[in-house]
Design a protein around this motif. Sequence first.
Motif, PDB file in Angstrom:
ATOM      1  N   VAL A 402       0.854  -1.262   0.125  1.00 52.57           N
ATOM      2  CA  VAL A 402       0.049   0.007   0.005  1.00 52.57           C
ATOM      3  C   VAL A 402       1.066   1.235   0.087  1.00 52.57           C
ATOM      4  CG1 VAL A 402      -1.767  -1.107   1.176  1.00 52.57           C
ATOM      5  CG2 VAL A 402      -0.196   0.051   2.577  1.00 52.57           C
ATOM      6  N   GLY A 403       0.251   2.225  -0.207  1.00 50.24           N
ATOM      7  CA  GLY A 403       1.024   3.501  -0.612  1.00 50.24           C
ATOM      8  C   GLY A 403       0.411   4.348  -1.431  1.00 50.24           C
ATOM      9  N   HIS A 404       1.021   5.865  -1.491  1.00 50.54           N
ATOM     10  CA  HIS A 404       0.486   6.700  -2.650  1.00 50.54           C
ATOM     11  C   HIS A 404       1.012   6.450  -3.958  1.00 50.54           C
ATOM     12  CE1 HIS A 404      -1.226   9.253   0.717  1.00 50.54           C
ATOM     13  NE2 HIS A 404      -0.028   9.358   1.514  1.00 50.54           N
ATOM     14  N   THR A 405       0.209   6.910  -4.844  1.00 49.79           N
ATOM     15  CA  THR A 405       0.772   6.795  -6.275  1.00 49.79           C
ATOM     16  C   THR A 405       2.065   7.207  -6.333  1.00 49.79           C
ATOM     17  OG1 THR A 405      -1.290   7.330  -7.108  1.00 49.79           O
ATOM     18  CG2 THR A 405       0.261   7.402  -8.613  1.00 49.79           C
ATOM     19  N   GLY A 406       3.005   6.230  -7.308  1.00 44.69           N
ATOM     20  CA  GLY A 406       4.310   6.592  -7.430  1.00 44.69           C
ATOM     21  C   GLY A 406       5.181   6.226  -6.141  1.00 44.69           C
ATOM     22  N   SER A 407       4.792   5.434  -5.082  1.00 48.80           N
ATOM     23  CA  SER A 407       5.412   4.843  -4.006  1.00 48.80           C
ATOM     24  C   SER A 407       6.281   3.690  -4.268  1.00 48.80           C
ATOM     25  CB  SER A 407       4.505   4.444  -2.644  1.00 48.80           C
ATOM     26  OG  SER A 407       3.594   3.567  -3.093  1.00 48.80           O
ATOM     27  N   GLY A 408       5.990   2.921  -5.397  1.00 46.73           N
ATOM     28  CA  GLY A 408       6.836   1.543  -5.910  1.00 46.73           C
ATOM     29  C   GLY A 408       6.200   0.472  -5.773  1.00 46.73           C
ATOM     30  N   LYS A 409       4.805   0.421  -5.459  1.00 48.80           N
ATOM     31  CA  LYS A 409       3.939  -0.702  -5.433  1.00 48.80           C
ATOM     32  C   LYS A 409       4.179  -1.709  -6.418  1.00 48.80           C
ATOM     33  CE  LYS A 409       0.335   1.150  -4.670  1.00 48.80           C
ATOM     34  NZ  LYS A 409       0.783   2.589  -4.903  1.00 48.80           N
ATOM     35  N   SER A 410       3.820  -1.059  -7.822  1.00 45.92           N
ATOM     36  CA  SER A 410       3.835  -1.847  -9.027  1.00 45.92           C
ATOM     37  C   SER A 410       5.286  -2.162  -9.472  1.00 45.92           C
ATOM     38  CB  SER A 410       3.201  -1.091  -9.953  1.00 45.92           C
ATOM     39  OG  SER A 410       1.670  -0.807 -10.001  1.00 45.92           O
ATOM     40  N   THR A 411       6.177  -1.268  -9.176  1.00 44.65           N
ATOM     41  CA  THR A 411       7.631  -1.708  -9.564  1.00 44.65           C
ATOM     42  C   THR A 411       8.085  -3.018  -8.770  1.00 44.65           C
ATOM     43  OG1 THR A 411       8.065   0.771  -9.672  1.00 44.65           O
ATOM     44  CG2 THR A 411      10.102  -0.771  -9.236  1.00 44.65           C
ATOM     45  N   ILE A 412       7.634  -3.155  -7.451  1.00 44.37           N
ATOM     46  CA  ILE A 412       8.040  -4.361  -6.878  1.00 44.37           C
ATOM     47  C   ILE A 412       7.487  -5.471  -7.637  1.00 44.37           C
ATOM     48  CG2 ILE A 412       7.560  -5.806  -4.950  1.00 44.37           C
ATOM     49  CD1 ILE A 412       7.887  -3.097  -3.138  1.00 44.37           C
ATOM     50  N   ALA A 413       5.988  -5.391  -7.930  1.00 46.58           N
ATOM     51  CA  ALA A 413       5.341  -6.405  -8.679  1.00 46.58           C
ATOM     52  C   ALA A 413       6.108  -6.810  -9.806  1.00 46.58           C
ATOM     53  CB  ALA A 413       4.072  -6.055  -8.839  1.00 46.58           C
ATOM     54  N   ASN A 414       6.721  -5.581 -10.703  1.00 45.19           N
ATOM     55  CA  ASN A 414       7.229  -5.879 -11.920  1.00 45.19           C
ATOM     56  C   ASN A 414       8.757  -6.655 -11.871  1.00 45.19           C
ATOM     57  OD1 ASN A 414       5.324  -4.824 -13.638  1.00 45.19           O
ATOM     58  ND2 ASN A 414       6.293  -2.522 -13.194  1.00 45.19           N
ATOM     59  N   ASP A 572      -1.527 -11.366   5.386  1.00 42.19           N
ATOM     60  CA  ASP A 572      -0.670 -11.916   6.514  1.00 42.19           C
ATOM     61  C   ASP A 572       0.351 -10.669   6.789  1.00 42.19           C
ATOM     62  OD1 ASP A 572      -1.467 -14.485   6.649  1.00 42.19           O
ATOM     63  OD2 ASP A 572      -0.554 -14.909   4.499  1.00 42.19           O
ATOM     64  N   ASN A 573       0.758  -9.850   5.862  1.00 38.67           N
ATOM     65  CA  ASN A 573       1.798  -8.900   6.083  1.00 38.67           C
ATOM     66  C   ASN A 573       1.475  -7.797   5.055  1.00 38.67           C
ATOM     67  OD1 ASN A 573       3.690  -7.507   7.083  1.00 38.67           O
ATOM     68  ND2 ASN A 573       5.313  -8.364   5.623  1.00 38.67           N
ATOM     69  N   ILE A 574       1.418  -6.508   5.649  1.00 39.02           N
ATOM     70  CA  ILE A 574       0.893  -5.301   4.714  1.00 39.02           C
ATOM     71  C   ILE A 574       2.287  -4.259   4.977  1.00 39.02           C
ATOM     72  CG2 ILE A 574      -0.401  -3.355   4.836  1.00 39.02           C
ATOM     73  CD1 ILE A 574      -2.744  -4.743   6.292  1.00 39.02           C
ATOM     74  N   ILE A 575       2.823  -4.260   3.629  1.00 37.35           N
ATOM     75  CA  ILE A 575       3.863  -3.364   3.531  1.00 37.35           C
ATOM     76  C   ILE A 575       3.546  -1.949   3.191  1.00 37.35           C
ATOM     77  CG2 ILE A 575       6.218  -2.921   2.429  1.00 37.35           C
ATOM     78  CD1 ILE A 575       6.251  -6.163   2.294  1.00 37.35           C
ATOM     79  N   VAL A 576       3.604  -0.800   3.938  1.00 35.81           N
ATOM     80  CA  VAL A 576       3.512   0.571   3.466  1.00 35.81           C
ATOM     81  C   VAL A 576       4.668   1.108   2.892  1.00 35.81           C
ATOM     82  CG1 VAL A 576       2.659   2.866   4.321  1.00 35.81           C
ATOM     83  CG2 VAL A 576       1.934   0.561   5.515  1.00 35.81           C
ATOM     84  N   LEU A 577       4.766   1.494   1.855  1.00 38.13           N
ATOM     85  CA  LEU A 577       5.384   2.187   0.972  1.00 38.13           C
ATOM     86  C   LEU A 577       5.422   3.784   0.809  1.00 38.13           C
ATOM     87  CD1 LEU A 577       5.717  -0.486  -1.748  1.00 38.13           C
ATOM     88  CD2 LEU A 577       7.565   0.017  -0.325  1.00 38.13           C
ATOM     89  N   GLU A 578       6.547   4.517   0.795  1.00 34.79           N
ATOM     90  CA  GLU A 578       6.397   5.857   0.309  1.00 34.79           C
ATOM     91  C   GLU A 578       7.750   6.238  -0.315  1.00 34.79           C
ATOM     92  OE1 GLU A 578       4.851   9.452  -0.180  1.00 34.79           O
ATOM     93  OE2 GLU A 578       3.764   7.823   0.962  1.00 34.79           O
ATOM     94  N   ASN A 579       7.605   7.065  -1.368  1.00 36.20           N
ATOM     95  CA  ASN A 579       8.784   7.285  -2.306  1.00 36.20           C
ATOM     96  C   ASN A 579       9.996   6.194  -2.318  1.00 36.20           C
ATOM     97  OD1 ASN A 579       7.607   9.989  -2.746  1.00 36.20           O
ATOM     98  ND2 ASN A 579       8.491  10.445  -0.689  1.00 36.20           N
ATOM     99  N   GLY A 580       9.403   5.028  -2.701  1.00 40.91           N
ATOM    100  CA  GLY A 580      10.167   3.724  -3.014  1.00 40.91           C
ATOM    101  C   GLY A 580      11.069   3.284  -1.683  1.00 40.91           C
ATOM    102  N   LYS A 581      10.396   3.608  -0.608  1.00 40.14           N
ATOM    103  CA  LYS A 581      11.061   3.169   0.838  1.00 40.14           C
ATOM    104  C   LYS A 581       9.996   2.382   1.730  1.00 40.14           C
ATOM    105  CE  LYS A 581      14.621   6.706   0.898  1.00 40.14           C
ATOM    106  NZ  LYS A 581      15.132   7.882   1.574  1.00 40.14           N
ATOM    107  N   ILE A 582      10.379   1.464   2.637  1.00 41.32           N
ATOM    108  CA  ILE A 582       9.316   0.860   3.359  1.00 41.32           C
ATOM    109  C   ILE A 582       9.314   1.628   4.684  1.00 41.32           C
ATOM    110  CG2 ILE A 582       9.017  -1.253   4.652  1.00 41.32           C
ATOM    111  CD1 ILE A 582      10.388  -2.927   2.474  1.00 41.32           C
TER     112      ILE A 582
END
Length: 612
Positions: A402-414, A572-582
């Motif tokens: 989870v995180g705002h747009t551009g936080s890196g969520k889809s990048t991790i999936a890619n 099981d685990n929720i990872i909060v991202l912001e500007n490419g950082k956990i």
Amino acid sequence: MATSDTINQQKANRPHLKRFYYPLDQAVEKPFNWKQMLRLLRYLLPYSKTLLPGAVIAMLISTAVRLVVPIIIGKVVIDVAIDNRDVTLLTYLIIGVSLLYVISYVGNMFRIKWVNILGQRVIYDLRETLFSHVQRLSHNFFDKRSAGSILVRILNDVNSLQELFTNGIINLLMDVVMLSGIIVILFVLSPPLALAVLVILPIMFFISTKLRRRIRRSWQDVRIQKSRLNSHLNESMQGIRITQSFAQEKENTEFFNGVNTDNFEKERTAMKKSAYFGPFVEMSNAIGTVILIAYGSHLILNQTIEIGTFVSFAFYLGMFWEPISRLGQIYNQLLVAMASSERIFEFLDEEPNVKEKKHAQSFTDMQGNITFDQVQFSYDDDRIALHEISLKIKKGQTVALVGHTGSGKSTIANLISRFYDPTEGAVYVDGYDLRDMRLDSLRTNISVVLQDTFIFSGTIMENIRFGRPDATDDDVKEAARVVGADAFIQRLSSGYETEVEERGNILSAGERQLLSFARALLADPRIIILDEATASIDTETEMQIQKALKRLLSGRTAIMIAHRLSTIREADNIIVLENGKILEQGNHDELMKREGEYYHLVKSQFDMLDAL
């Protein structure tokens, strides 16, 4: 009609319209590349023992007949049969010449048949090679190019080579043999007259070489402009709903007229420059004919040559300018082919950014353990998308990003699907660095469900079966039942055999999403990535999906990306991202107790719902 000035003014006033002009499509001034042409001709090699030699032999037979007949007419029919009034010999000669023409006709018939088959097969092979190569290129390649410019190269640029392979190559050989034969025969018949008639050739060669550079550059400009036109057409059709929503049909049409006008002007310029060659050949023919009549008559009157030789010369001179003219056309074909082949080979020479090692390993029994070890990634040099991300996802776990747009969520999936490779660090699955593994063995174990799911033209059955072509009809229906898609499919006119049309236009957004869930389940992956997969689904359908997800994710590693936080409470685990950082991670209850970023995200969403 819009002019080039119009489109330039539009681009100046509306900078966003520059999206149709891609920097990768630029005209480059290069000399004629024979090495590239030889590379293009290698596509003939698979047919070098069948169609190609057959076509060459048929061409040689018909060409030999055409070279022999004028000698028979001039030196035998006129100088012997007619001069001696030998009717019997004349009759035999007429029959013999008729048979030669029949042989030439048969040879031409087989030549045309075989070169057409040859040309079509070569074009088929080339298009298949280009498409297969593009399919294997990395996402970075498609990020930099529009779909329209790619389509132009696979369709238009390959089609531009059709004339070269169908007629050009064999005709080139035929014309070279014909010209060589004529020149040799002319000098054998009368060297003085041959020199006089062919004196125009050096001048003609000098002038024609001056045209080559301009003609080639013009055809290169045509290819680039066609790419831009197709890019605009593709985007216009894809975005027709947006265009109509903002009532921009008139402005879009004006811009298209400008692009179309540019295309028209480039095509006209190229055709005009190419057309210079034909009249020049006609003028050369006229000069050669005048020289033949004047100097040939002088030689006859001085009894240096016989009338039959003069007649043979007249035949050969008429035949001489025909292949010269065709060579000009073939040269134009070569220029078009060179412009197109440059663009085709540019794609074929493109290497995937995500490369598979020569001796890459395969996953035999993937479990689904995922590890990010100090991963840093950037799409370009200006912005880092991920900063030294380290995390572990155990097999069977459901992890939410989870995180705002551009936080890196889809990048991790890619990176998990290895659509891109980390700039630094490494991504591991079951302890294997993904850069050491075969791409197909990785991706066949991963299913991705996107927010904007893609439905192919075809039936419902074919779309669900896409990820697992060998699945039975019962397997397909069972997958649809599990995710709750069976109910709406049964209501369709033809059930599972219903044609969904392009991009699934007959289905609602929620129905398309349900089909993508069924497709993912049928593929039976070890890892499932859900990228905003429930964003297009209404609340009632979402409740149905939540039940299906428990069966879909059972025993599988799941990566869920969601803005609607209600869909990830059970993770099981929720990872909060912001500007490419956990920023933080934990389950829902743990994160709510911390009252950190996740707590504020949840609270803001519920506040918005209360406000509504």
